[in-house]
Motif scaffolding. Structure first.
Motif, PDB file in Angstrom:
ATOM      1  N   GLY A 183       0.732  -1.230   0.138  1.00  0.00           N
ATOM      2  CA  GLY A 183       0.152   0.059   0.055  1.00  0.00           C
ATOM      3  C   GLY A 183       0.881   1.210  -0.063  1.00  0.00           C
ATOM      4  N   GLY A 184       2.269   1.196  -0.259  1.00  0.00           N
ATOM      5  CA  GLY A 184       2.834   2.311  -0.333  1.00  0.00           C
ATOM      6  C   GLY A 184       3.016   3.008  -1.571  1.00  0.00           C
ATOM      7  N   PRO A 185       3.886   4.028  -1.986  1.00  0.00           N
ATOM      8  CA  PRO A 185       3.862   4.873  -3.250  1.00  0.00           C
ATOM      9  C   PRO A 185       4.571   3.989  -4.243  1.00  0.00           C
ATOM     10  N   VAL A 186       3.878   4.399  -5.561  1.00  0.00           N
ATOM     11  CA  VAL A 186       4.455   3.723  -6.680  1.00  0.00           C
ATOM     12  C   VAL A 186       5.286   4.550  -7.526  1.00  0.00           C
ATOM     13  N   LEU A 187       6.174   4.139  -7.922  1.00  0.00           N
ATOM     14  CA  LEU A 187       7.094   5.063  -9.094  1.00  0.00           C
ATOM     15  C   LEU A 187       6.329   4.596 -10.291  1.00  0.00           C
ATOM     16  N   PRO A 188       6.641   5.724 -11.442  1.00  0.00           N
ATOM     17  CA  PRO A 188       6.087   5.800 -12.772  1.00  0.00           C
ATOM     18  C   PRO A 188       6.538   4.617 -13.523  1.00  0.00           C
ATOM     19  N   THR A 189       5.567   4.064 -14.240  1.00  0.00           N
ATOM     20  CA  THR A 189       5.817   2.719 -15.090  1.00  0.00           C
ATOM     21  C   THR A 189       5.370   2.795 -16.591  1.00  0.00           C
ATOM     22  N   ARG A 190       4.701   3.902 -16.761  1.00  0.00           N
ATOM     23  CA  ARG A 190       4.029   4.244 -18.114  1.00  0.00           C
ATOM     24  C   ARG A 190       4.818   5.087 -18.805  1.00  0.00           C
ATOM     25  N   SER A 191       4.561   5.228 -20.016  1.00  0.00           N
ATOM     26  CA  SER A 191       5.327   6.221 -20.803  1.00  0.00           C
ATOM     27  C   SER A 191       4.820   7.725 -20.569  1.00  0.00           C
ATOM     28  N   ASP A 192       3.590   7.988 -20.358  1.00  0.00           N
ATOM     29  CA  ASP A 192       3.227   9.122 -19.869  1.00  0.00           C
ATOM     30  C   ASP A 192       3.462   9.549 -18.386  1.00  0.00           C
ATOM     31  N   ASP A 193       3.958   8.592 -17.892  1.00  0.00           N
ATOM     32  CA  ASP A 193       4.309   9.262 -16.349  1.00  0.00           C
ATOM     33  C   ASP A 193       5.538   9.911 -16.373  1.00  0.00           C
ATOM     34  N   GLU A 194       6.249  10.151 -15.017  1.00  0.00           N
ATOM     35  CA  GLU A 194       7.413  11.105 -14.893  1.00  0.00           C
ATOM     36  C   GLU A 194       8.499  10.572 -15.848  1.00  0.00           C
ATOM     37  N   PHE A 195       9.233  11.679 -16.070  1.00  0.00           N
ATOM     38  CA  PHE A 195      10.550  11.207 -17.122  1.00  0.00           C
ATOM     39  C   PHE A 195      11.768  10.756 -16.269  1.00  0.00           C
ATOM     40  N   ARG A 196      12.064   9.643 -16.634  1.00  0.00           N
ATOM     41  CA  ARG A 196      13.630   9.354 -15.910  1.00  0.00           C
ATOM     42  C   ARG A 196      14.608   9.026 -16.896  1.00  0.00           C
ATOM     43  N   PRO A 197      15.699   9.888 -16.636  1.00  0.00           N
ATOM     44  CA  PRO A 197      16.882   9.552 -17.941  1.00  0.00           C
ATOM     45  C   PRO A 197      17.552   8.269 -17.535  1.00  0.00           C
ATOM     46  N   PHE A 198      18.183   7.834 -18.874  1.00  0.00           N
ATOM     47  CA  PHE A 198      18.949   6.803 -18.763  1.00  0.00           C
ATOM     48  C   PHE A 198      20.320   7.224 -18.124  1.00  0.00           C
ATOM     49  N   VAL A 199      20.672   6.407 -17.125  1.00  0.00           N
ATOM     50  CA  VAL A 199      22.082   6.386 -16.412  1.00  0.00           C
ATOM     51  C   VAL A 199      22.754   5.236 -16.414  1.00  0.00           C
ATOM     52  N   ARG A 200      23.787   5.234 -17.255  1.00  0.00           N
ATOM     53  CA  ARG A 200      24.424   3.898 -17.297  1.00  0.00           C
ATOM     54  C   ARG A 200      25.013   3.308 -15.983  1.00  0.00           C
ATOM     55  N   ARG A 201      25.243   2.298 -16.036  1.00  0.00           N
ATOM     56  CA  ARG A 201      26.028   1.587 -14.802  1.00  0.00           C
ATOM     57  C   ARG A 201      27.506   1.870 -15.218  1.00  0.00           C
ATOM     58  N   LEU A 202      28.143   1.816 -16.291  1.00  0.00           N
ATOM     59  CA  LEU A 202      29.360   2.160 -16.541  1.00  0.00           C
ATOM     60  C   LEU A 202      29.419   3.368 -17.261  1.00  0.00           C
ATOM     61  N   PRO A 203      29.615   4.643 -16.760  1.00  0.00           N
ATOM     62  CA  PRO A 203      29.917   5.817 -17.650  1.00  0.00           C
ATOM     63  C   PRO A 203      30.853   5.659 -18.829  1.00  0.00           C
ATOM     64  N   GLU A 204      30.549   6.300 -19.890  1.00  0.00           N
ATOM     65  CA  GLU A 204      31.443   6.379 -21.041  1.00  0.00           C
ATOM     66  C   GLU A 204      32.927   6.314 -20.965  1.00  0.00           C
ATOM     67  N   PHE A 205      33.366   7.349 -19.807  1.00  0.00           N
ATOM     68  CA  PHE A 205      34.893   7.643 -19.734  1.00  0.00           C
ATOM     69  C   PHE A 205      35.399   6.568 -19.057  1.00  0.00           C
ATOM     70  N   LYS A 206      34.750   5.896 -18.167  1.00  0.00           N
ATOM     71  CA  LYS A 206      35.420   4.949 -17.502  1.00  0.00           C
ATOM     72  C   LYS A 206      35.273   3.719 -18.174  1.00  0.00           C
ATOM     73  N   PHE A 207      34.558   3.545 -19.285  1.00  0.00           N
ATOM     74  CA  PHE A 207      34.481   2.257 -20.241  1.00  0.00           C
ATOM     75  C   PHE A 207      35.699   2.552 -21.042  1.00  0.00           C
ATOM     76  N   TRP A 208      35.718   3.768 -21.522  1.00  0.00           N
ATOM     77  CA  TRP A 208      36.995   4.206 -22.554  1.00  0.00           C
ATOM     78  C   TRP A 208      38.239   3.685 -21.738  1.00  0.00           C
ATOM     79  N   HIS A 209      38.454   4.316 -20.427  1.00  0.00           N
ATOM     80  CA  HIS A 209      39.857   4.269 -19.937  1.00  0.00           C
ATOM     81  C   HIS A 209      40.027   2.952 -19.416  1.00  0.00           C
ATOM     82  N   SER A 210      38.821   1.966 -19.047  1.00  0.00           N
ATOM     83  CA  SER A 210      39.228   0.682 -18.824  1.00  0.00           C
ATOM     84  C   SER A 210      39.714  -0.302 -20.020  1.00  0.00           C
ATOM     85  N   ALA A 211      38.888   0.014 -20.983  1.00  0.00           N
ATOM     86  CA  ALA A 211      38.960  -0.485 -22.338  1.00  0.00           C
ATOM     87  C   ALA A 211      40.577  -0.537 -22.832  1.00  0.00           C
ATOM     88  N   THR A 212      40.983   1.050 -22.861  1.00  0.00           N
ATOM     89  CA  THR A 212      42.026   1.263 -23.303  1.00  0.00           C
ATOM     90  C   THR A 212      43.185   0.641 -22.560  1.00  0.00           C
TER      91      THR A 212
END
Length: 194
Positions: A97-126
């Motif tokens: 019975g608690g609060p629910v986070l948005p799950t539909r496309s017309d709900d609140e916008f949540r940006p995509f946050v990567r698990r591994l950021p681009e710079f760390k990906f590049w640094h580890s790969a290199t």
């Protein structure tokens, strides 16, 4: 003689600290140059492959490098917060019975946050490519194997892993790239916000 030992230790740590600071300064300078960084990494990888092909060895090192780069790429594609786990938590919250986070496309916008950021990906790969190239300088890392089996196994592993990742992306409707997304800004020199 004993009094010289702490001075030598302090000199070592001071030198190590100075090298780390120089390395960090270099990283800070190359951070905004994304295309140039990745071009450098691609050239380093091509040079590594040329080395392996002409030397006809170090297939285990190459296989390990491939697996490591695949794991980095998967972490780069995945969101920091796994939507499947979030949906499980949302289901538990609804039952309680608690609060629910948005799950539909017309709900609140949540940006995509990567698990591994681009710079760390590049640094580890290199860094991994440089280490693998360093390993090709020593015969002890050249373990004899039948390389076509490793290649086939890697291709199968890559295909199955990417298929699973793409299904996950489709199921939870997230796109880890900015391809096709709107960018805002006028034609008169405005900045884009993508």
């Amino acid at each position: 003689m004993d009094s010289d030992a702490p001075e030598e230790g302090n000199a070592f740590w001071a030198q190590k600290s100075a090298l780390e600071q120089r390395y960090q300064i270099i990283l800070d300078k190359v951070t905004p140059h994304t295309k140039e960084r990745w071009a450098f990494t691609a050239v380093a990888l091509i040079i590594y492959f040329i080395r392996v092909v002409f030397a006809q060895g170090w297939y285990i090192v190459t296989y390990a490098l491939g697996i490591y780069l695949l794991n980095l790429f998967l972490a780069f594609l995945q969101p920091k917060f796994d939507p499947s786990l979030e949906m499980d938590m949302e289901a538990d919250t609804v039952e309680e019975g608690g609060p629910v986070l948005p799950t539909r496309s017309d709900d609140e916008f949540r940006p995509f946050v990567r698990r591994l950021p681009e710079f760390k990906f590049w640094h580890s790969a290199t860094r991994s490519i440089v280490i693998a190239f360093f390993c090709t300088l020593f015969r002890v890392f050249d373990i004899p194997v039948f390389w076509p089996i490793l290649l086939v196994y890697f291709c199968i592993l890559f295909t199955l892993t990417m298929k699973r990742q793409i299904k996950h992306m489709i199921k939870y409707r997230y796109i880890p790239f900015n391809i096709g997304k709107k960018s805002y800004g006028g034609g008169g020199g405005g900045k884009s916000f993508n």
